[in-house]
Scaffold this motif. Structure first.
Motif, PDB file in Angstrom:
ATOM      1  N   CYS A  64       0.816  -1.269   0.080  1.00 37.62           N
ATOM      2  CA  CYS A  64       0.022  -0.126  -0.023  1.00 37.62           C
ATOM      3  C   CYS A  64       0.889   1.219   0.020  1.00 37.62           C
ATOM      4  O   CYS A  64       2.186   1.087   0.599  1.00 37.62           O
ATOM      5  N   SER A  65       0.381   2.277  -0.670  1.00 40.37           N
ATOM      6  CA  SER A  65       0.919   3.595  -0.406  1.00 40.37           C
ATOM      7  C   SER A  65      -0.174   4.561  -0.100  1.00 40.37           C
ATOM      8  O   SER A  65      -1.205   4.229   0.413  1.00 40.37           O
ATOM      9  N   TYR A  66       0.315   5.534   0.456  1.00 42.58           N
ATOM     10  CA  TYR A  66      -0.624   6.834   0.838  1.00 42.58           C
ATOM     11  C   TYR A  66      -0.380   8.224   0.618  1.00 42.58           C
ATOM     12  O   TYR A  66       0.797   8.427  -0.006  1.00 42.58           O
ATOM     13  N   GLU A  67      -1.265   9.145   0.325  1.00 41.11           N
ATOM     14  CA  GLU A  67      -1.094  10.491   0.053  1.00 41.11           C
ATOM     15  C   GLU A  67      -1.704  11.434   1.196  1.00 41.11           C
ATOM     16  O   GLU A  67      -3.004  11.013   1.669  1.00 41.11           O
ATOM     17  N   ILE A  68      -1.062  12.205   1.478  1.00 40.94           N
ATOM     18  CA  ILE A  68      -1.678  13.046   2.563  1.00 40.94           C
ATOM     19  C   ILE A  68      -2.615  14.075   1.926  1.00 40.94           C
ATOM     20  O   ILE A  68      -1.901  15.005   1.159  1.00 40.94           O
ATOM     21  N   LEU A  69      -3.873  13.856   1.972  1.00 39.67           N
ATOM     22  CA  LEU A  69      -4.632  14.727   1.263  1.00 39.67           C
ATOM     23  C   LEU A  69      -4.833  16.243   1.805  1.00 39.67           C
ATOM     24  O   LEU A  69      -4.938  17.351   1.346  1.00 39.67           O
ATOM     25  N   TYR A  70      -4.671  16.372   3.068  1.00 40.54           N
ATOM     26  CA  TYR A  70      -4.810  17.533   3.964  1.00 40.54           C
ATOM     27  C   TYR A  70      -4.344  17.323   5.308  1.00 40.54           C
ATOM     28  O   TYR A  70      -4.281  16.405   5.918  1.00 40.54           O
ATOM     29  N   GLU A  71      -4.012  18.548   5.822  1.00 38.76           N
ATOM     30  CA  GLU A  71      -3.375  18.490   7.386  1.00 38.76           C
ATOM     31  C   GLU A  71      -3.748  19.666   7.839  1.00 38.76           C
ATOM     32  O   GLU A  71      -3.632  20.939   7.363  1.00 38.76           O
ATOM     33  N   ASP A  72      -4.266  19.662   9.241  1.00 41.99           N
ATOM     34  CA  ASP A  72      -4.538  20.944  10.112  1.00 41.99           C
ATOM     35  C   ASP A  72      -3.690  20.484  11.265  1.00 41.99           C
ATOM     36  O   ASP A  72      -2.981  19.763  11.421  1.00 41.99           O
ATOM     37  N   ASN A  73      -4.255  21.537  12.071  1.00 41.35           N
ATOM     38  CA  ASN A  73      -3.295  21.461  13.609  1.00 41.35           C
ATOM     39  C   ASN A  73      -3.862  20.331  14.474  1.00 41.35           C
ATOM     40  O   ASN A  73      -3.718  20.095  15.178  1.00 41.35           O
ATOM     41  N   ARG A  74      -5.245  19.543  13.826  1.00 41.93           N
ATOM     42  CA  ARG A  74      -5.665  18.429  14.625  1.00 41.93           C
ATOM     43  C   ARG A  74      -5.616  17.096  13.927  1.00 41.93           C
ATOM     44  O   ARG A  74      -5.247  16.077  14.542  1.00 41.93           O
TER      45      ARG A  74
END
Length: 205
Positions: A64-74
């Motif tokens: 499996c691979s992954y992609e960070i679609l979005y990051e916030d402070n939580r």
């Protein structure tokens, strides 16, 4: 529950990653489903570098691979995927109007560009730059294309069954899939709490 999760492995981050993957991602790890959307809460991640080392290690066990679609402070919002399965899905529906009008490109050579496009559209929605959620993500997640199309046309209403997605066609077939996914999740979590690692869990299911 959190204390129970963290007591299962040698360190909290490994415990957290393994639990989330067992609880949320079994159909993708087992190559039943091309991708899964999952979020990891930062309050449980004491060391970011270690978190990604563990996530890479656990994901790669299942190709499996992954992609960070979005990051916030939580949290980190991540799409975990089986590259071959996801590539096949995108190639199969590359001429679908949903993908075309949302800026996706046909052809296997555009796989990474299409992931970047999904990420951009997801971020635009999360950051308030777009009022439109990227509903085409349902195609990435392996939902039936007719259900994705009808969901968009009906603004998420008028469905005949609701489970892992909103169903507009073939409710009986979808219900069986929901039952399969639910059982995988329940069994995986039970095995996790019995002390099994992900490889042992998937080999037992």
């Amino acid at each position: 529950m959190c204390n129970d999760i963290f007591s299962m492995r040698g360190d909290k981050i490994t415990s957290y990653v393994v639990f989330i993957l067992a609880n949320s991602c079994m159909p993708t790890l087992l190559k039943i489903k091309p991708a899964t959307l999952v979020n990891f809460q930062k309050k449980y991640i004491e060391n970011t570098n270690h978190f990604f080392i563990v996530l890479n290690k656990e994901s790669e066990q299942f190709q499996c691979s992954y992609e960070i679609l979005y990051e916030d402070n939580r949290a980190y919002f991540i799409i975990l995927y089986q590259t071959k399965l996801l590539r096949d899905v995108l190639n199969r529906f590359c001429e679908n109007d949903i993908l075309i009008r949302s800026g996706y490109l046909p052809g296997g050579d555009n796989f990474n560009k299409n992931l970047i496009n999904l990420k951009k559209r997801f971020q635009n929605f999360k950051n308030g730059n777009s009022v439109e959620f990227p509903h085409e993500v349902g195609i990435f997640l392996g939902y039936p294309i007719l259900d994705v199309e009808e969901f968009i046309k009906n603004n998420g209403e008028n469905y005949i069954l609701c489970g892992y997605w909103k169903v507009y066609h073939k409710a009986e077939e979808a219900g069986k899939t929901f039952d399969q996914f639910r059982k995988l999740r329940e069994d995986a979590v039970k095995l996790y709490f019995s002390g099994r690692d992900l490889k042992e869990i998937t080999s037992t299911l």
